[in-house]
Motif scaffolding. Structure first.
Motif, mmCIF file in Angstrom:
data_model
loop_
_atom_site.group_PDB
_atom_site.id
_atom_site.type_symbol
_atom_site.label_atom_id
_atom_site.label_comp_id
_atom_site.label_asym_id
_atom_site.label_seq_id
_atom_site.Cartn_x
_atom_site.Cartn_y
_atom_site.Cartn_z
ATOM 1 N N MET A 100 0.693 -1.039 -0.095
ATOM 2 C CA MET A 100 0.065 -0.114 0.020
ATOM 3 C C MET A 100 1.005 1.288 0.112
ATOM 4 S SD MET A 100 -3.317 0.632 2.337
ATOM 5 C CE MET A 100 -3.984 -0.979 2.323
ATOM 6 N N LYS A 101 0.509 2.190 -0.609
ATOM 7 C CA LYS A 101 1.213 3.409 -0.759
ATOM 8 C C LYS A 101 1.209 4.337 0.266
ATOM 9 C CE LYS A 101 1.252 3.427 -6.088
ATOM 10 N NZ LYS A 101 0.290 3.219 -6.869
ATOM 11 N N ARG A 145 0.905 7.550 0.389
ATOM 12 C CA ARG A 145 -0.489 8.371 0.157
ATOM 13 C C ARG A 145 -1.686 7.718 0.783
ATOM 14 N NH1 ARG A 145 -2.469 7.492 -4.852
ATOM 15 N NH2 ARG A 145 -0.240 7.455 -5.714
ATOM 16 N N THR A 146 -2.073 6.411 0.272
ATOM 17 C CA THR A 146 -3.326 5.665 0.748
ATOM 18 C C THR A 146 -3.240 5.616 2.161
ATOM 19 O OG1 THR A 146 -2.851 4.630 -1.335
ATOM 20 C CG2 THR A 146 -4.422 3.672 0.287
ATOM 21 N N LEU A 149 -4.275 8.753 3.881
ATOM 22 C CA LEU A 149 -5.811 8.923 3.418
ATOM 23 C C LEU A 149 -6.492 8.365 4.513
ATOM 24 C CD1 LEU A 149 -7.623 10.090 1.035
ATOM 25 C CD2 LEU A 149 -7.770 7.562 0.493
ATOM 26 N N GLU A 200 -9.021 8.990 7.422
ATOM 27 C CA GLU A 200 -10.443 8.462 7.566
ATOM 28 C C GLU A 200 -10.676 8.016 8.881
ATOM 29 O OE1 GLU A 200 -11.973 7.729 4.489
ATOM 30 O OE2 GLU A 200 -13.782 6.745 5.426
ATOM 31 N N ALA A 251 -12.522 -3.106 -2.532
ATOM 32 C CA ALA A 251 -11.333 -2.646 -1.290
ATOM 33 C C ALA A 251 -10.733 -4.190 -0.912
ATOM 34 C CB ALA A 251 -12.028 -1.896 -0.103
ATOM 35 N N PHE A 263 -7.336 -2.099 3.407
ATOM 36 C CA PHE A 263 -8.098 -0.893 3.074
ATOM 37 C C PHE A 263 -9.145 -0.495 4.128
ATOM 38 C CE2 PHE A 263 -10.041 2.571 0.630
ATOM 39 C CZ PHE A 263 -8.970 2.927 -0.096
#
Lengths: 228, 303
Positions: free
Chosen positions: B1-2, B4-5, B8, B12, B214, B218
């Motif tokens: 997983m990046k 950036r993710t 995010l 969340e 997803a 995630f």
């Protein structure tokens, strides 16, 4: 693109979902799956998106084989599909824009791309002005448009819709269907399960009829012949 | 997983703490309560163990010089003890001269007649030594025996008492670990129950995420961040509660003891272990939050 090979699904309680179905759906086709309640329409679609696994036989979707698919591969299969549900299934605490963007975040798209694609998708379904609204603030038809935008935003090869107009009035239903047709014109394979005669009859697309899980007819440019 | 993710998803999770205020509060109260109980139990145990350790350090090695020891031998012992103090082996020692020993004996015996014919010359000089580490006693005594001025028959050390105290400390250490483990399990159960409710309320959401493609992480990650934040908040709140409660108990006990004329049974100051309690709270709180989230989300991921 999608191939059912002698596929059977029997649920653990003994109910037959589909029975010995063999068929092919080519790239770029628009297909209606019809039949009375309990005929196996939903199971047919669930098998494509691996919500259920076949008991026997095999289903191939976009190069994935569904039978004995490893759990970790399921997300990738689903990302190659756009899915539209009768009950919309939008994330209630996200705006229309965020719901569409979510599908892109899952595939780890660049923020720049998300900012470009999401408005395009919302524009395509005619909802540019409601981007900031939450699902609860939208009408049924509008919610289904958001779902369509979400299903489209990653440019899936196949779009699956399970009774997409089931909760909508006839006029809105027609609009949604026209949208699906438009999406199909752009090259996406579209598969719609429905039992709305008017729609099927007016669109003159390929019609696959299921009854008690069995494939009873498969007609190009068909009509909704089942008067059940 | 990046990265950036991850960022995010972390955002969340943090937002979800606020969006699901009621459930967050419920989970937090659960964590706070268990950590509060845990904290108080630990504080009691730390107090007991500290008291016992102090007791251990108070045990003294007592020894006397031979009555006929020469001046040179006396000095040798004196230098030895001083050296030991300089190097830190000995924390403190008392010296009892012949005269003092004579006076003390007179006081203890009470009957003058028993002391008849005795002069300070008949008494031996004594040393009462407190060791920095009670476990060094054997080594220390062995060295003493090498000094010719020391009367080897009169070296005493309350070894039994030391062993008894050590055993008690050992038991308390076990009790501490046991209590910790039990409370940890209880908290994980409680918290995962609460989070399960949260997750259950949001299972539709999880389902939708799965349908859109997803993967498990995630979906799981925001919940784990959520659990972590709730755990952290619960830990901080419980730290405040624990410190207040402890000070209150301490003052209460001090007042009670002084009213019945016991003065040496003071509880320790909270500041002495504030940092430790804070760290334990935070580690426990966050771990409980994360494990709880992990366990509760797991069930709903199979769609």
């Amino acid at each position: 693109m999608i191939r059912f090979v002698d596929t059977t699904k029997i649920y653990s309680n003994g109910v037959v979902g589909v029975k010995n179905v063999t068929l092919n759906i080519e790239k770029g086709e628009f297909v209606f799956v019809i039949g009375p309640s309990g005929s196996g329409k939903s199971t047919f679609l669930k098998l494509i998106m691996h919500e259920e696994a076949p008991t026997e036989g095999e289903v191939y979707v976009n190069g994935y084989s569904i039978h004995n698919m490893p759990r970790s591969e399921v997300p990738y299969l689903r990302r190659s599909l756009g899915v539209v549900f009768q009950d919309f299934r939008l994330l209630p605490n996200k705006t229309a824009y965020e719901n569409v963007a979510f599908a892109m975040q899952i595939v780890e798209a660049l923020p720049r791309e998300i900012r470009r694609q999401v408005p395009l998708a919302l524009g395509l379904v005619g909802l540019s002005k409601k981007a900031r609204a939450y699902p609860g603030q939208l009408s049924g038809g509008e919610q289904q448009r958001v779902v369509l935008a979400r299903a489209l935003v990653n440019n899936p090869a196949v779009l699956i819709a399970d009774e997409p107009t089931g909760n909508l009035d006839p006029k809105t239903s027609m609009e949604i269907m026209e949208l699906l047709d438009e999406i199909n014109q752009r090259g996406t394979t579209v598969i719609v399960a429905t039992h709305e005669k008017n729609i099927v009859d007016s669109m003159k697309k390929r019609v696959i009829t299921l009854d008690k899980g069995e494939l009873v007819s498969d007609v190009k440019k068909g009509l909704y012949t089942d008067e059940d | 997983m990046k990265i950036r993710t991850l960022r995010l998803l972390a955002k969340e999770g943090a937002a979800n703490v606020y969006k699901n205020k009621l459930m967050s509060a419920a989970s937090m109260v659960t964590i706070t309560t268990t950590l509060f109980i845990l904290g108080l139990v630990l504080l009691i145990i730390v107090n007991v163990i500290t008291k016992l350790e102090a007791q251990k350090r108070n045990l003294q090695v007592r020894f006397y010089l031979r009555v006929e020891a020469t001046r040179l031998e006396q000095e040798e012992v004196a230098i030895f003890i001083e050296n030991c103090r300089a190097t830190g082996v000995v924390t403190a020692y008392e010296y009892e001269s012949r005269e003092q020993a004579y006076e003390n004996a007179k006081k203890d015996l009470k009957h003058e007649s028993l002391m008849e014919g005795l002069t300070p010359e008949n008494f031996a000089e004594g040393y009462f030594v407190t060791l920095a580490n009670p476990n060094d006693s054997d080594q220390f005594i062995a060295k003493l025996k090498l000094l010719s001025g020391v009367d080897t028959q009169w070296i005493t050390y309350p070894k039994q008492e030391l062993e008894r105290i050590s055993a008690i400390v050992g038991v308390f250490n076990y009790v501490a670990v046991f209590v910790l483990a039990v409370l940890m399990i209880i908290s994980v159960l409680l918290i995962s129950n609460t989070i399960r409710l949260t997750v259950f309320a949001r299972r539709k959401e999880i389902e939708i995420m799965k349908y859109v493609g997803a993967n498990d992480w995630f979906i799981r990650f925001p919940f784990i961040i959520e659990g972590m934040i709730i755990g952290l908040l619960g830990a901080l709140l419980s730290f405040l509660l624990t410190s207040q409660a402890y000070v209150w108990i301490k003052n209460g006990l001090t007042a009670l003891f002084s009213s019945i004329k016991i003065t040496d049974l003071q509880l320790m100051e909270f500041d002495q272990f504030a940092i430790r309690i804070l760290v334990v709270n935070i580690i426990f709180g966050m771990t409980i939050g994360v494990i709880g989230s992990f366990m509760s989300v797991k069930k709903h991921l199979d769609v």
